[in-house]
Scaffold this motif. Structure first.
Motif, short mmCIF file in Angstrom:
data_model
loop_
_atom_site.label_atom_id
_atom_site.label_comp_id
_atom_site.label_asym_id
_atom_site.label_seq_id
_atom_site.Cartn_x
_atom_site.Cartn_y
_atom_site.Cartn_z
N TYR A 35 0.88 -1.32 -0.12
CA TYR A 35 0.02 0.08 -0.08
C TYR A 35 0.79 1.22 -0.08
CZ TYR A 35 -2.75 3.69 1.92
OH TYR A 35 -3.41 4.95 1.80
N PHE A 36 1.85 1.20 0.80
CA PHE A 36 2.69 2.54 0.81
C PHE A 36 3.44 2.72 -0.19
CE2 PHE A 36 1.44 2.11 5.40
CZ PHE A 36 0.76 3.39 5.70
N GLU A 37 4.19 1.60 -0.59
CA GLU A 37 4.92 1.75 -1.82
C GLU A 37 4.23 1.99 -3.22
OE1 GLU A 37 8.93 -1.07 -1.92
OE2 GLU A 37 7.11 -2.19 -1.97
N ARG A 38 3.35 1.16 -3.28
CA ARG A 38 2.58 1.35 -4.68
C ARG A 38 1.47 2.40 -4.73
NH1 ARG A 38 1.33 -5.33 -5.63
NH2 ARG A 38 3.67 -5.91 -5.62
N THR A 39 0.61 2.62 -3.67
CA THR A 39 -0.75 3.39 -3.56
C THR A 39 -0.14 4.86 -3.31
OG1 THR A 39 -2.00 1.52 -3.40
CG2 THR A 39 -2.91 3.24 -3.42
N VAL A 40 0.49 4.77 -2.20
CA VAL A 40 0.74 6.06 -1.56
C VAL A 40 2.00 6.59 -2.60
CG1 VAL A 40 1.78 7.34 0.45
CG2 VAL A 40 0.13 5.37 0.81
N GLY A 41 3.05 5.62 -2.59
CA GLY A 41 4.05 5.93 -3.66
C GLY A 41 5.16 6.36 -3.17
N THR A 42 5.99 5.73 -1.85
CA THR A 42 7.17 6.06 -1.34
C THR A 42 8.21 5.00 -1.62
OG1 THR A 42 8.39 6.50 0.53
CG2 THR A 42 6.62 5.11 0.91
N HIS A 43 9.30 5.33 -2.00
CA HIS A 43 10.18 4.50 -2.18
C HIS A 43 10.96 3.90 -0.85
CE1 HIS A 43 10.73 4.60 -6.56
NE2 HIS A 43 10.42 5.91 -6.35
N ASN A 44 10.71 4.60 0.32
CA ASN A 44 11.38 4.63 1.16
C ASN A 44 11.17 3.69 2.22
OD1 ASN A 44 13.05 6.81 0.53
ND2 ASN A 44 11.84 8.19 0.90
N VAL A 45 11.15 2.37 1.82
CA VAL A 45 10.77 1.06 2.66
C VAL A 45 12.10 0.23 2.82
CG1 VAL A 45 9.53 -0.94 2.40
CG2 VAL A 45 8.68 1.10 1.39
N SER A 46 12.22 -0.10 4.18
CA SER A 46 13.53 -1.00 4.54
C SER A 46 12.99 -2.20 5.27
CB SER A 46 14.45 0.03 5.25
OG SER A 46 15.55 -0.94 5.89
N GLU A 47 13.16 -3.20 4.51
CA GLU A 47 12.80 -4.67 5.17
C GLU A 47 13.83 -5.20 5.75
OE1 GLU A 47 10.29 -6.88 2.33
OE2 GLU A 47 9.71 -8.18 4.05
N ALA A 48 13.78 -5.69 6.91
CA ALA A 48 14.86 -6.24 7.55
C ALA A 48 15.25 -7.73 7.06
CB ALA A 48 14.27 -6.65 8.94
N SER A 49 14.37 -8.28 6.39
CA SER A 49 14.74 -9.41 5.86
C SER A 49 15.66 -9.23 4.65
CB SER A 49 13.60 -10.42 5.40
OG SER A 49 12.49 -9.47 4.65
N PHE A 50 15.71 -7.92 3.82
CA PHE A 50 16.38 -7.71 2.85
C PHE A 50 17.63 -7.14 3.49
CE2 PHE A 50 12.63 -7.55 0.10
CZ PHE A 50 12.67 -8.77 -0.48
N PHE A 51 17.43 -5.94 4.11
CA PHE A 51 18.65 -4.98 4.45
C PHE A 51 19.56 -5.32 5.70
CE2 PHE A 51 16.22 -2.67 1.60
CZ PHE A 51 17.16 -2.22 0.33
N GLN A 52 18.84 -6.25 6.39
CA GLN A 52 19.95 -6.78 7.50
C GLN A 52 19.77 -8.17 7.62
OE1 GLN A 52 17.50 -4.15 7.96
NE2 GLN A 52 19.05 -2.73 8.01
N CYS A 53 19.59 -8.95 6.32
CA CYS A 53 19.60 -10.41 6.60
C CYS A 53 19.98 -10.96 5.14
CB CYS A 53 18.15 -10.84 7.00
SG CYS A 53 18.11 -12.68 7.19
N ARG A 54 19.24 -11.37 4.49
CA ARG A 54 19.52 -12.30 3.51
C ARG A 54 19.51 -11.65 1.96
NH1 ARG A 54 14.86 -14.38 1.12
NH2 ARG A 54 12.94 -13.83 2.73
N GLY A 55 19.01 -10.15 1.92
CA GLY A 55 19.07 -9.50 0.86
C GLY A 55 20.45 -9.43 -0.12
N VAL A 56 21.47 -9.37 0.34
CA VAL A 56 22.70 -9.41 -0.26
C VAL A 56 23.01 -10.79 -0.87
CG1 VAL A 56 24.28 -9.78 1.68
CG2 VAL A 56 24.93 -8.61 -0.06
N ARG A 57 22.74 -11.81 -0.20
CA ARG A 57 22.97 -12.84 -0.92
C ARG A 57 22.11 -13.32 -1.91
NH1 ARG A 57 19.45 -17.97 1.47
NH2 ARG A 57 17.81 -16.64 0.36
N ASP A 58 20.89 -12.64 -2.16
CA ASP A 58 20.09 -12.80 -3.08
C ASP A 58 20.64 -11.94 -4.36
OD1 ASP A 58 18.48 -14.57 -1.61
OD2 ASP A 58 16.79 -13.12 -1.19
N THR A 59 20.85 -10.59 -3.90
CA THR A 59 21.11 -10.03 -5.12
C THR A 59 22.57 -10.46 -5.67
OG1 THR A 59 22.04 -8.21 -3.58
CG2 THR A 59 20.17 -8.00 -4.44
N ALA A 60 23.46 -10.87 -5.08
CA ALA A 60 24.61 -11.39 -5.27
C ALA A 60 24.56 -12.81 -6.38
CB ALA A 60 25.78 -12.03 -4.29
#
Lengths: 746, 271, 196
Positions: free
Chosen positions: A163-188
């Protein structure tokens, strides 16, 4: 206080005229009861409710509940499950103690005191939603949608996040499972094999299992642990690289006691040895890799001796491991890992693991990386929308700061913008199921973010540390009280099956939500209505969301419930390497973005004199910082002892069980103390603790203040340059005892 | 028949699923447990590093010392096996079942004296203070090998939930059972020093792990049973007299009448 | 005074005390309520404490909100911590909805009562007081005594001093003491309706 009459006297004399009678809530019914036996009944005869989907962690085991008198008495693995079967782990078993945790949020609360020093008042949902809607709308009206930042985590946070990303329209979302966990594994891996690897390794059929930092046994995901043990029972050799003699190291054939931060150097030396000695899978490299020549040139100086020196391990052992892998290739598991936000050089380690897998030809083979073919589902949610990059903090003119960032915006970019107000103000904050005080390093900085806000709202089941910063705090229905998230997968249902079976397991409530707890669809929709987005609401209820998601599979919540909570259907074998599967050993794209095109070792800061590197990991009875207040789990492991090398302990005069505190290299002291575990099973230059202890919020009556919060000592921030994720193991500590600071011996 | 449990430490990952499932199944008060998992090491075993677990529970011993010390008045009890054959024997409030070999407690006759708790070399018993009646304040409690579940055709709760099948339950007397095969492979119980009580919960694993377990958790020699007996007999005799009416647990209506009666007695005494 | 009418009076007080423990709302927490409340306090001779409450209420710019904040802190969720959750199981089982809550519910049922659909948990202080009120109304003295002894006092004796010591508002100190007063005498002297 003493009253001057007795009750009896009072009753005989008092005038009762002025007392009014309130309505009674207990009413007559026709039930009888027999005298109960002292022997507990056991749960064999209780009502079984199917369709539970665990979320004590995010592996999502399938469960059944035993219900007595409307009360959930016990959770068990769903016998129909072909994933976890009848097993659930300690946390899964303890789910009922989260459900009935006395500290759980029950009603909407408003902070009528200062932010961070809350004075709570119970308010109605109406008032709470009006407040959230109007305050967030005011932020958007004044500063634009980018003025809102969101910290989500967990299944229930997906719908509001969209809702906040798509409908309200903010990019400023930081999900712990990505930025403090496994996100870097996935993008690598995305940058290397064009797919996120998940944990799709066929350990059950592996001849060698190679773990870099994975500590299975302390980190538990039920079906994954099952395949790991199955592999070992089938005779797989286990290699574990870890500075600590972890639960996995204790089962290993080769323990590589590696210096923290040097994993990539180690992997490069193994790869270089394989290349130099032509022990790699030449057919696979020819058909399915790109940039082999540039890659092999780039890693050519990583001799066994150079790595031995850098990683502080014997050269002979590196060779032994490389030979063992080569001899058993391609049926070897090079585990991609899960929690990967270690040192700020983690993208390169992820790349190295993916490339090593390629050299061994261990993609799409038994015992190697073997992704299952899962059933398809719809992606019902708020309609996707493009909001341009004007307010995307990761965009810097035409370039990106962190081109290999996971979805959302890197946490540090959001925090810096919120605190400085540049390039634009961020004034509204939505925290949903995440506890940024304990998931994101540098707690002081996080506090500054909250202080910079006009409005902060939190939605959670428990009063975690971050909830102290909320203006409005909303109580959410837990995973045992709502529909939600659907787990899908494919696996061999029983021994000897030649074809895998697919499963679809949506989450059903085991019991009704108590007090005034609500689910994410209700809360998000009500806020959306108040922010002027009523016409965009995609579903009216969570049940509708799940049913629409299921549509493509031709199942419904009702049909799956009738099948015992899990739908099974024939699957397809994982199959051979797709023709177009290409591994970027050297990636021109990464090079063009200004980063090393071949996996490259970037040294991390050395331990300063007198200090030890602070390492942390999982306890088998806890998930992140979410489960510490659970009374059963708490009793299983009440504190997180600090692992200290026995020789170091002797020099410091510390004994097993001594009480110590910490001070980090930036002068930050631990708020609490813990006890020492003296062991030869850890290197001398580091100490180790389980994550998630020493919570601040005294609303948590079980765990508040018990053990040490290692996150409070992680004040130095490392950022992985390619991905923008945090590295959290570059902080250094000294121990303190009885007010004295102890210098770690050299 | 002798029920027994094997814990395969090669498979065990120390996750604690077994201990929590047990709490949940049997409403064990939070301060206590019927089974436990301790982490051992990492420490040196000879020249090697080792680290393993001690997942412990009642051993349903072949010669259980806890049964011998129970001071409750014996009663005749009849046990029936699967074929309908019966065995009648005289038992106190805790006994070894002559059919299936498990050690059980009759809560309604337990005095709560704690003698069995004290004598158990494994600390496998505790006094459950939540269980109160007019016979005892608190009752001895422990693992039953989940007999009510087993009789209903289920596995013990800890075995059912074990995520790596490290816990194996069955009849040790049946040579074809999986547990018996483990015994043949070398699984053994933690026999107290100098004792021969025959623990029927047994451990199997790598040599260094088994060494670590036996080095750290072999129980000391059995306590002096006579001393425990004398003390507990006294306790058991004094307790009912000391008990106050107001401390009585949840009673039926007849019990409430009793409370009222005693209350009046006391009031008279107090004058 | 007859046995029945004393019991009816007691029924009345239990209900009044249950009312006192509800989340403060101006709809019921009005002038009439406070009049009844202070009447009761005065009759019991706790004049100094009554005065203290009056002062506290008068000095607050929004007396009801002050009570709401204190109620939230004491009984729902608070900082520094939820002081005294008003549920028996919390004290007896160290959890909500423990075995003690089920025992309580069983007792209600044995007496022919059940929970209404939108009620709180069965072992909430309010419902226990309401239940006592209903027993008193039916003149079931033995039941009342048994309930107090086995299911109410064991936790209330832990709950009451916690509130008494921790509360920042004299109103709640008075309320828990009133409840204590109306539920303890049996324990000391045995429940009697006629003067011996």
């Amino acid at each position: 206080m003493a009253f001057n009459v007795t009750r009896r006297k009072f009753l005989q004399t008092a005038s009762l005229a002025a007392v009014s009678i309130p309505l009674s809530k207990v009413v007559c019914a026709e039930t009888g009861v027999t005298k109960a036996s002292l022997e507990p009944k056991g749960t064999m005869n209780d009502t079984t409710v199917v369709g539970g989907l665990c979320e004590m962690c995010f592996w999502r085991c399938q469960m059944v509940g035993k219900v007595r008198d409307g009360q959930l008495i016990k959770l068990e693995g769903n016998p129909k499950s072909i994933d976890n079967g009848t097993s659930i782990c300690a946390r899964g078993n303890a789910g009922i103690k989260l459900l009935y945790d006395v500290d759980r949020l029950k009603y909407p609360l408003k902070n009528v005191g200062k932010r961070g020093e809350p004075v709570w008042k119970r308010i109605s949902w109406q008032e709470a939603l009006d407040e959230c809607g109007s305050k967030l709308k005011a932020v958007v009206d004044q500063h634009g949608p980018q003025g809102i930042c969101v910290f989500p985590h967990g299944a229930s946070a997906k719908y509001p996040m969209h809702y906040f990303e798509r409908t309200v329209g903010t990019h400023n979302v930081s999900e712990a499972s990505f930025f403090q966990c496994r996100g870097v594994r996935d993008t690598a891996y995305m940058a290397t094999i064009n797919e996120a690897p998940e944990e799709y390794v066929d350990m059950a059929n592996a001849k060698v299992i190679f773990l870099v930092g994975c500590h299975f046994g302390e980190n538990i995901h039920v079906s994954h642990t099952k395949t790991y043990i199955k592999g070992l029972q089938n005779g797989a050799k286990l290699i574990v690289a870890d500075p600590r003699y972890s639960a996995s190291a204790a089962k290993s054939d080769i323990w590589v006691q590696i210096k923290p931060g040097t994993d990539t150097a180690y992997l490069l030396a193994i790869m270089n040895y394989l290349v130099q000695n032509k022990k790699y899978n030449q057919e696979f490299v020819t058909n399915h890799t790109v940039g082999f020549d540039k890659f092999s040139q780039s890693i050519a100086d990583w001799t066994l001796d150079k790595a031995a020196k850098e990683c502080e391990i014997p050269a002979a052992q590196i060779k032994e491991v490389a030979d063992l892998l080569a001899a058993n290739a391609p049926n070897v598991t090079i585990h991609p890992g899960r929690f990967s936000s270690w040192y700020g050089n983690d993208f390169q380690r992820g790349r190295a693991l993916a490339c090593l897998t390629a050299l061994l030809g261990a993609y799409y083979v038994k015992g190697g990386w073997l992704p299952p073919k899962k059933p398809k589902l719809n992606k019902t949610s708020w309609a996707a929308a493009e909001h341009g990059n004007e307010h995307n903090l990761n965009f810097n003119n035409d370039k990106m700061h962190h081109p290999y960032a996971p979805p959302g915006t890197p946490t540090e970019l959001i925090r810096d913008c919120a605190i400085s107000g540049k390039p634009y103000p961020i004034k509204g904050c939505v925290v949903w199921g995440q506890n940024p005080m304990q998931t994101i390093p540098n707690q002081e900085k996080m506090k500054q973010v909250f202080k910079a806000m006009d409005f902060v709202m939190c939605v959670d089941v428990m009063p975690t540390d971050v909830t102290m910063w909320a203006d409005i705090l909303l109580p959410e229905a837990s995973y045992l009280e709502r529909f939600d998230e659907i787990k899908v997968g494919a696996t061999y249902a029983k021994a000897g099956d030649t074809e895998p079976t697919q499963y679809i397991a949506p989450r059903y409530p085991m019991v009704e939500a108590q007090f005034e707890r609500k689910d994410q669809v209700y809360i998000t929709n009500e806020i959306a209505k108040r922010m002027g987005h009523e016409q965009d609401i995609p579903v009216q209820t969570l049940e509708e969301l799940v049913n629409k998601t299921l549509e493509v599979s031709k199942t419904t919540l009702a049909s799956i419930k009738a099948e015992g909570g899990i739908h099974l259907q024939p699957g397809k074998p994982a199959g051979a390497v797709p023709e177009d599967f290409m591994v970027q050993l050297f990636s021109d794209e990464i090079a063009a973005a200004g980063f090393p095109g071949a996996p490259t070792y970037i040294p991390v800061e050395n331990v300063p004199a007198g200090h030890a590197r602070l390492l942390f990991g999982r306890a088998p009875v806890h998930s992140f910082s979410r489960t510490q207040n659970n009374i059963w789990l708490h009793h299983a492991m009440p504190v997180n002892p600090v692992w200290l090398n026995n020789e170091v302990a002797a020099k410091l005069g510390l004994k097993e069980g001594d009480t110590v505190g910490f001070i980090n290299s930036e002068g930050v002291k631990s708020r609490t103390t813990t006890i020492v575990k003296v062991t030869p099973g850890i290197r001398k230059d580091c100490v180790y603790m389980y994550h998630g202890y020493g919570m601040v919020n005294p609303m948590l009556s079980v765990c508040g203040g018990k053990g040490v919060d290692e996150q409070s000592l992680i004040t130095k921030i490392a950022i992985d340059p390619e991905s923008g994720v945090h590295g959290m193991r570059n902080n250094f500590v000294r121990l303190t005892k009885d007010g004295k600071t102890l210098d770690m011996p050299a | 028949m002798q029920y027994g449990m094997i814990i395969d430490l090669e498979r065990c990952v120390g996750c604690h699923a077994c201990t929590i499932a047990c709490l949940s199944e049997w409403e064990v008060p939070v301060e206590f447990h019927r089974n436990w998992v301790y982490r051992l090491g990492p420490s040196k075993v000879g020249n090697e590093l080792a680290s393993t677990y001690y997942p412990g529970l009642c051993n349903h011993c072949t010669k259980p010392p806890c049964v011998d010390v129970c001071p409750a008045d014996p009663v005749k009890m009849t046990f029936t096996d699967a074929t309908g054959k019966t065995i009648t024997k005289s038992v106190a409030a805790t006994w070894k079942d002559p059919i299936n070999g498990t050690v059980q407690i009759d809560k309604s006759r337990c005095l709560g004296c704690g003698a069995c708790v004290e004598v158990c070399p494994y600390n496998a018993r505790y006094i459950n203070p939540a269980m109160i009646d007019d016979v005892g304040d608190g009752k001895a409690d422990k693992c039953t090998y989940c007999m009510p579940r087993v009789e209903a055709g289920l596995l013990p709760a800890c075995v059912q939930t074990c995520i790596t099948n490290a816990r194996i339950f069955g009849d040790l007397d049946d040579p074809n059972s999986e547990v018996a095969k483990y015994v043949k492979k070398g699984a053994k119980g933690l026999e107290p020093k100098g004792g021969s009580i025959g623990p029927n919960s047994m451990y199997y694993g790598k040599k260094k792990d088994i060494s670590l377990l036996f080095q750290d958790y072999t129980p000391a020699a059995l306590a002096d049973i006579d001393a425990i007996n004398r003390r507990t007999m006294l306790t058991a005799m004094v307790k009912p007299a000391m008990r106050k009416a107001q401390d009585l647990g949840l009673l039926g209506l007849a019990g409430a009448m009793l409370v009222q009666g005693l209350g009046k007695e006391e009031e008279k005494k107090n004058g | 005074m007859s046995e029945t009418s004393t019991s009816q009076d007691l029924s009345f007080f239990y209900r009044f005390l249950a009312r006192c423990m509800q989340y403060p709302d101006p709809q019921w927490m009005n002038e009439d309520f406070f009049q009844a409340f202070f009447n009761l306090v005065e009759t019991l001779g706790a004049n100094a404490e009554g005065k203290e409450i009056q002062v506290a209420l008068e000095q607050s710019p929004d007396p009801i909100e002050a009570l709401q904040i204190e109620y939230t802190r004491l009984f729902i969720n608070g900082a520094p911590h939820v002081v005294a959750p008003p549920y028996a199981s919390v004290y007896m089982d160290k959890s909500l909805q423990g075995a003690f809550a089920l025992k309580t519910l069983s007792f209600y049922r044995a007496k022919g009562f059940a929970m209404e659909k939108d009620a709180d948990l069965p072992d909430h202080l309010i419902h226990e007081l309401e239940f006592l009120s209903l027993l008193a109304q039916e003149n079931d003295l033995a039941g009342e005594e048994e309930f107090l002894t086995t299911l109410f006092r064991p936790w209330y004796k832990q709950f009451c001093p916690r509130v008494g010591q921790e509360t920042r508002h004299p109103y709640y100190r008075m309320v828990v003491n009133l409840i204590d007063f109306f539920t303890t005498e049996e324990k000391k002297n045995g429940f009697q309706c006629n003067e011996a």
